[in-house]
Design a protein around this motif. Structure first.
Motif, PDB file in Angstrom:
ATOM      1  N   ALA A 261       6.566 -10.928   1.953  1.00  0.00           N
ATOM      2  CA  ALA A 261       5.880 -10.027   1.004  1.00  0.00           C
ATOM      3  C   ALA A 261       6.701  -8.756   0.836  1.00  0.00           C
ATOM      4  O   ALA A 261       6.916  -8.273  -0.286  1.00  0.00           O
ATOM      5  CB  ALA A 261       4.474  -9.695   1.504  1.00  0.00           C
ATOM      6  N   ALA A 262       7.183  -8.238   1.971  1.00  0.00           N
ATOM      7  CA  ALA A 262       7.987  -7.011   1.920  1.00  0.00           C
ATOM      8  C   ALA A 262       9.313  -7.284   1.194  1.00  0.00           C
ATOM      9  O   ALA A 262       9.738  -6.512   0.332  1.00  0.00           O
ATOM     10  CB  ALA A 262       8.232  -6.499   3.332  1.00  0.00           C
ATOM     11  N   GLU A 263       9.907  -8.414   1.527  1.00  0.00           N
ATOM     12  CA  GLU A 263      11.212  -8.754   0.921  1.00  0.00           C
ATOM     13  C   GLU A 263      11.133  -8.847  -0.617  1.00  0.00           C
ATOM     14  O   GLU A 263      12.017  -8.355  -1.306  1.00  0.00           O
ATOM     15  CB  GLU A 263      11.676 -10.098   1.509  1.00  0.00           C
ATOM     16  CG  GLU A 263      13.006 -10.572   1.005  1.00  0.00           C
ATOM     17  CD  GLU A 263      13.266 -12.021   1.433  1.00  0.00           C
ATOM     18  OE1 GLU A 263      13.067 -12.353   2.617  1.00  0.00           O
ATOM     19  OE2 GLU A 263      13.661 -12.824   0.550  1.00  0.00           O
ATOM     20  N   VAL A 264      10.073  -9.484  -1.132  1.00  0.00           N
ATOM     21  CA  VAL A 264      10.009  -9.672  -2.593  1.00  0.00           C
ATOM     22  C   VAL A 264       9.287  -8.517  -3.296  1.00  0.00           C
ATOM     23  O   VAL A 264       9.167  -8.519  -4.517  1.00  0.00           O
ATOM     24  CB  VAL A 264       9.329 -11.017  -2.988  1.00  0.00           C
ATOM     25  CG1 VAL A 264      10.110 -12.201  -2.459  1.00  0.00           C
ATOM     26  CG2 VAL A 264       7.871 -11.061  -2.545  1.00  0.00           C
ATOM     27  N   GLY A 265       8.790  -7.549  -2.514  1.00  0.00           N
ATOM     28  CA  GLY A 265       8.090  -6.419  -3.141  1.00  0.00           C
ATOM     29  C   GLY A 265       6.739  -6.825  -3.705  1.00  0.00           C
ATOM     30  O   GLY A 265       6.382  -6.458  -4.829  1.00  0.00           O
ATOM     31  N   ALA A 266       5.963  -7.573  -2.911  1.00  0.00           N
ATOM     32  CA  ALA A 266       4.625  -7.982  -3.363  1.00  0.00           C
ATOM     33  C   ALA A 266       3.716  -6.768  -3.502  1.00  0.00           C
ATOM     34  O   ALA A 266       3.932  -5.733  -2.860  1.00  0.00           O
ATOM     35  CB  ALA A 266       4.034  -8.963  -2.353  1.00  0.00           C
ATOM     36  N   ILE A 267       2.692  -6.902  -4.324  1.00  0.00           N
ATOM     37  CA  ILE A 267       1.724  -5.804  -4.456  1.00  0.00           C
ATOM     38  C   ILE A 267       0.715  -5.873  -3.310  1.00  0.00           C
ATOM     39  O   ILE A 267       0.180  -4.858  -2.877  1.00  0.00           O
ATOM     40  CB  ILE A 267       1.041  -5.825  -5.848  1.00  0.00           C
ATOM     41  CG1 ILE A 267       0.320  -4.498  -6.107  1.00  0.00           C
ATOM     42  CG2 ILE A 267       0.080  -7.012  -6.009  1.00  0.00           C
ATOM     43  CD1 ILE A 267       0.016  -4.235  -7.564  1.00  0.00           C
ATOM     44  N   SER A 268       0.482  -7.095  -2.815  1.00  0.00           N
ATOM     45  CA  SER A 268      -0.422  -7.239  -1.659  1.00  0.00           C
ATOM     46  C   SER A 268       0.016  -8.428  -0.829  1.00  0.00           C
ATOM     47  O   SER A 268       0.664  -9.349  -1.329  1.00  0.00           O
ATOM     48  CB  SER A 268      -1.873  -7.441  -2.120  1.00  0.00           C
ATOM     49  OG  SER A 268      -2.075  -8.752  -2.608  1.00  0.00           O
ATOM     50  N   ALA A 269      -0.355  -8.374   0.455  1.00  0.00           N
ATOM     51  CA  ALA A 269      -0.218  -9.530   1.348  1.00  0.00           C
ATOM     52  C   ALA A 269      -1.607  -9.754   1.923  1.00  0.00           C
ATOM     53  O   ALA A 269      -2.245  -8.808   2.398  1.00  0.00           O
ATOM     54  CB  ALA A 269       0.792  -9.244   2.442  1.00  0.00           C
ATOM     55  N   ASP A 270      -2.076 -11.019   1.866  1.00  0.00           N
ATOM     56  CA  ASP A 270      -3.494 -11.281   2.115  1.00  0.00           C
ATOM     57  C   ASP A 270      -3.686 -12.232   3.302  1.00  0.00           C
ATOM     58  O   ASP A 270      -2.819 -13.055   3.582  1.00  0.00           O
ATOM     59  CB  ASP A 270      -4.113 -11.889   0.851  1.00  0.00           C
ATOM     60  CG  ASP A 270      -3.932 -11.009  -0.394  1.00  0.00           C
ATOM     61  OD1 ASP A 270      -2.921 -10.286  -0.476  1.00  0.00           O
ATOM     62  OD2 ASP A 270      -4.789 -11.056  -1.284  1.00  0.00           O
ATOM     63  N   HIS A 271      -4.800 -12.113   3.958  1.00  0.00           N
ATOM     64  CA  HIS A 271      -5.190 -12.824   5.196  1.00  0.00           C
ATOM     65  C   HIS A 271      -4.634 -12.092   6.422  1.00  0.00           C
ATOM     66  O   HIS A 271      -5.354 -11.385   7.091  1.00  0.00           O
ATOM     67  CB  HIS A 271      -4.755 -14.302   5.222  1.00  0.00           C
ATOM     68  CG  HIS A 271      -5.605 -15.203   4.386  1.00  0.00           C
ATOM     69  ND1 HIS A 271      -6.891 -15.560   4.729  1.00  0.00           N
ATOM     70  CD2 HIS A 271      -5.351 -15.845   3.227  1.00  0.00           C
ATOM     71  CE1 HIS A 271      -7.380 -16.377   3.811  1.00  0.00           C
ATOM     72  NE2 HIS A 271      -6.475 -16.556   2.885  1.00  0.00           N
ATOM     73  N   LEU A 272      -3.337 -12.361   6.791  1.00  0.00           N
ATOM     74  CA  LEU A 272      -2.643 -11.619   7.865  1.00  0.00           C
ATOM     75  C   LEU A 272      -3.292 -11.756   9.237  1.00  0.00           C
ATOM     76  O   LEU A 272      -3.207 -10.843  10.062  1.00  0.00           O
ATOM     77  CB  LEU A 272      -2.541 -10.124   7.485  1.00  0.00           C
ATOM     78  CG  LEU A 272      -1.918  -9.812   6.112  1.00  0.00           C
ATOM     79  CD1 LEU A 272      -1.997  -8.311   5.822  1.00  0.00           C
ATOM     80  CD2 LEU A 272      -0.459 -10.271   6.064  1.00  0.00           C
TER      81      LEU A 272
END
Ligand code: NIG
Ligand code: FE
Length: 418
Positions: A261-272
């Motif tokens: 998520a960080a690498e592609v510049g996601a707006i959110s990362a979910d569940h985690l």
């Protein structure tokens, strides 16, 4: 110009700003008393002293009376799969008898069991089922919702799910933010050649979804779904087509998806649920919203994501229902508040920020919704409670009395007459 007045709130409770709040900022809510809110064309024009705008109003029909009750920004549910046909109560009951979510999926159930009914439904049928679901969502105070494709798993049926959302967005007062999740799982017909399915999504699914109004591209990056490398290709292709990346990350196993998520510049990362400290810190560095789904953990009897740790380490946390036919068949905002506060150990103030401003940031709408401030949409929840703290204290009970979207009351509770 249409003028409206939200009169007589007992308190206005809101985070502030047009971007996600991080760490300890999440707990800082503004509580205003003795104020009224003036709305022009559905937007908040001014917040002033009680009675100040009475002269601006021609008729009683322009007044929404909060009756001395708490007023909050309309809730925003930033992670759902509300467009689906068919149910999986049988699988839920298998889980009650000891089967795990993963075992059921390995035996041919799980996400793929929702595919045939969703493919078979016509667009009109799918819209009607989903519209009915949105009625229930609104009764819980939600005025903006994100929804995903992912039960079509061929280009045509994925686009039908997408069209369901883009049309409902225009037809119902709730705002619908559509996400393309063609990479939810590999459908049965591609089990012997999963590479072909990934290519179908890259070459046809993603470009068509971008053209037909999807805003986000999501991928279920986990054991039993898509690998890190497949997910990277999907999210980068989504970006190339203009779709903002989101990711189902580390729900079942720590696969490094939060790091992706960080690498592609996601707006959110979910569940985690299973993410490493290092990957979570990378989310903080890159200002990616962590969307936590405690009802899913509850429903699957899994450990909760480390919400308290994330906020203590400076992350921006949001919460969402994950409403879907399998892992979490629930649109319950009261249950969401209970689990976020009691088991992820968020304060009620942090939980409110998580379900308003940070939820808006997770779907790229923090400049238009998520707070009660001038210039934002006039979206409010009016609670039947003495104050906002009852959202955690009155466990599992829907306290919503009225829901207001762009200044119009779109739902109002009716009490029995006794
Ligand atoms: O977010 N994790 C993947 N997708 C959904 C589950 C969907 C289903 O079980 O149908 C989720 O939990
Ligand atoms: Fe999900």
């Amino acid at each position: 110009m249409s003028t409206k007045l939200l009169k007589n709130p007992g308190q206005i409770v809101t985070p502030r700003g047009s971007s996600a709040r991080f760490g300890e900022e999440m707990g800082k809510l503004t509580v205003l008393t003795d104020k009224d809110v003036l709305l022009e064309d559905g937007l908040i024009a001014e917040i002033g002293d009680r009675g100040e705008f009475d002269g601006s109003i021609g008729s009683e029909s322009q007044v929404v009376d909060a009756g001395g009750k708490p007023v909050l920004p309309g809730f925003i549910d930033p992670h759902t799969h509300f467009v689906f046909a068919g149910y999986r109560a049988d699988e839920f009951n298998m889980r009650l008898r000891g089967a795990s979510y993963e075992e059921i999926a390995r035996k041919g159930g799980g996400i793929v069991s929702s595919v045939s009914p969703t493919r078979e439904a016509t667009l009109e049928e799918l819209k009607e089922i989903s519209r009915e679901r949105l009625r229930s969502v609104v009764r819980h105070g939600v005025t903006t919702i994100e929804g995903k494709t992912g039960y079509g798993l061929n280009v045509e049926a994925e686009l039908k799910q997408l069209q369901t959302m883009t049309e409902l967005d225009k037809e119902v007062p709730v705002d619908v933010a559509p996400t393309f999740l063609g990479a939810h799982v590999v459908p049965d017909e591609f089990k012997e050649g999963r590479e072909k399915y990934v290519e179908l999504m890259l070459d046809e699914g993603i470009p068509a979804a971008a053209e037909k109004g999807a805003e986000f591209c999501d991928v279920f990056c986990d054991q039993g779904a898509f690998t890190l490398e497949e997910s990277r290709r999907i999210l980068n292709a989504g970006k190339d087509a203009g779709l903002t990346p989101k990711i189902h990350a580390d729900e079942i196993k720590a696969t490094g998806a939060a790091g992706l998520a960080a690498e592609v510049g996601a707006i959110s990362a979910d569940h985690l649920l299973k993410s490493s400290d290092e990957d979570l810190k990378a989310l903080r560095e890159d200002e990616i919203v962590a969307v936590l789904l405690p009802i899913t953990a509850f429903s699957l009897k899994e450990e909760y994501a480390r919400g308290r740790w994330m906020i203590d380490n400076g992350l921006a946390v949001s919460i969402a229902t994950d409403l879907n036919p399998g892992s979490c068949h629930s649109e319950s905002i009261p249950l969401l508040f209970s689990l976020a506060t009691l088991y992820m150990e968020l304060t009620i103030e942090e939980s409110i920020t998580a379900l308003t401003l940070n939820a808006a940031a997770a779907i790229d709408r923090a400049d238009e919704v998520g707070t009660v401030e001038t210039g934002k949409k006039g979206d409010f929840v009016i609670l039947d409670a003495p104050d906002y703290e009852h959202l955690s204290y009155h466990i599992g009970v829907n306290l919503v009395e009225k829901v207001v979207k762009r200044g119009e009351v779109i739902w109002e509770r009716r009490d029995p007459e006794f």
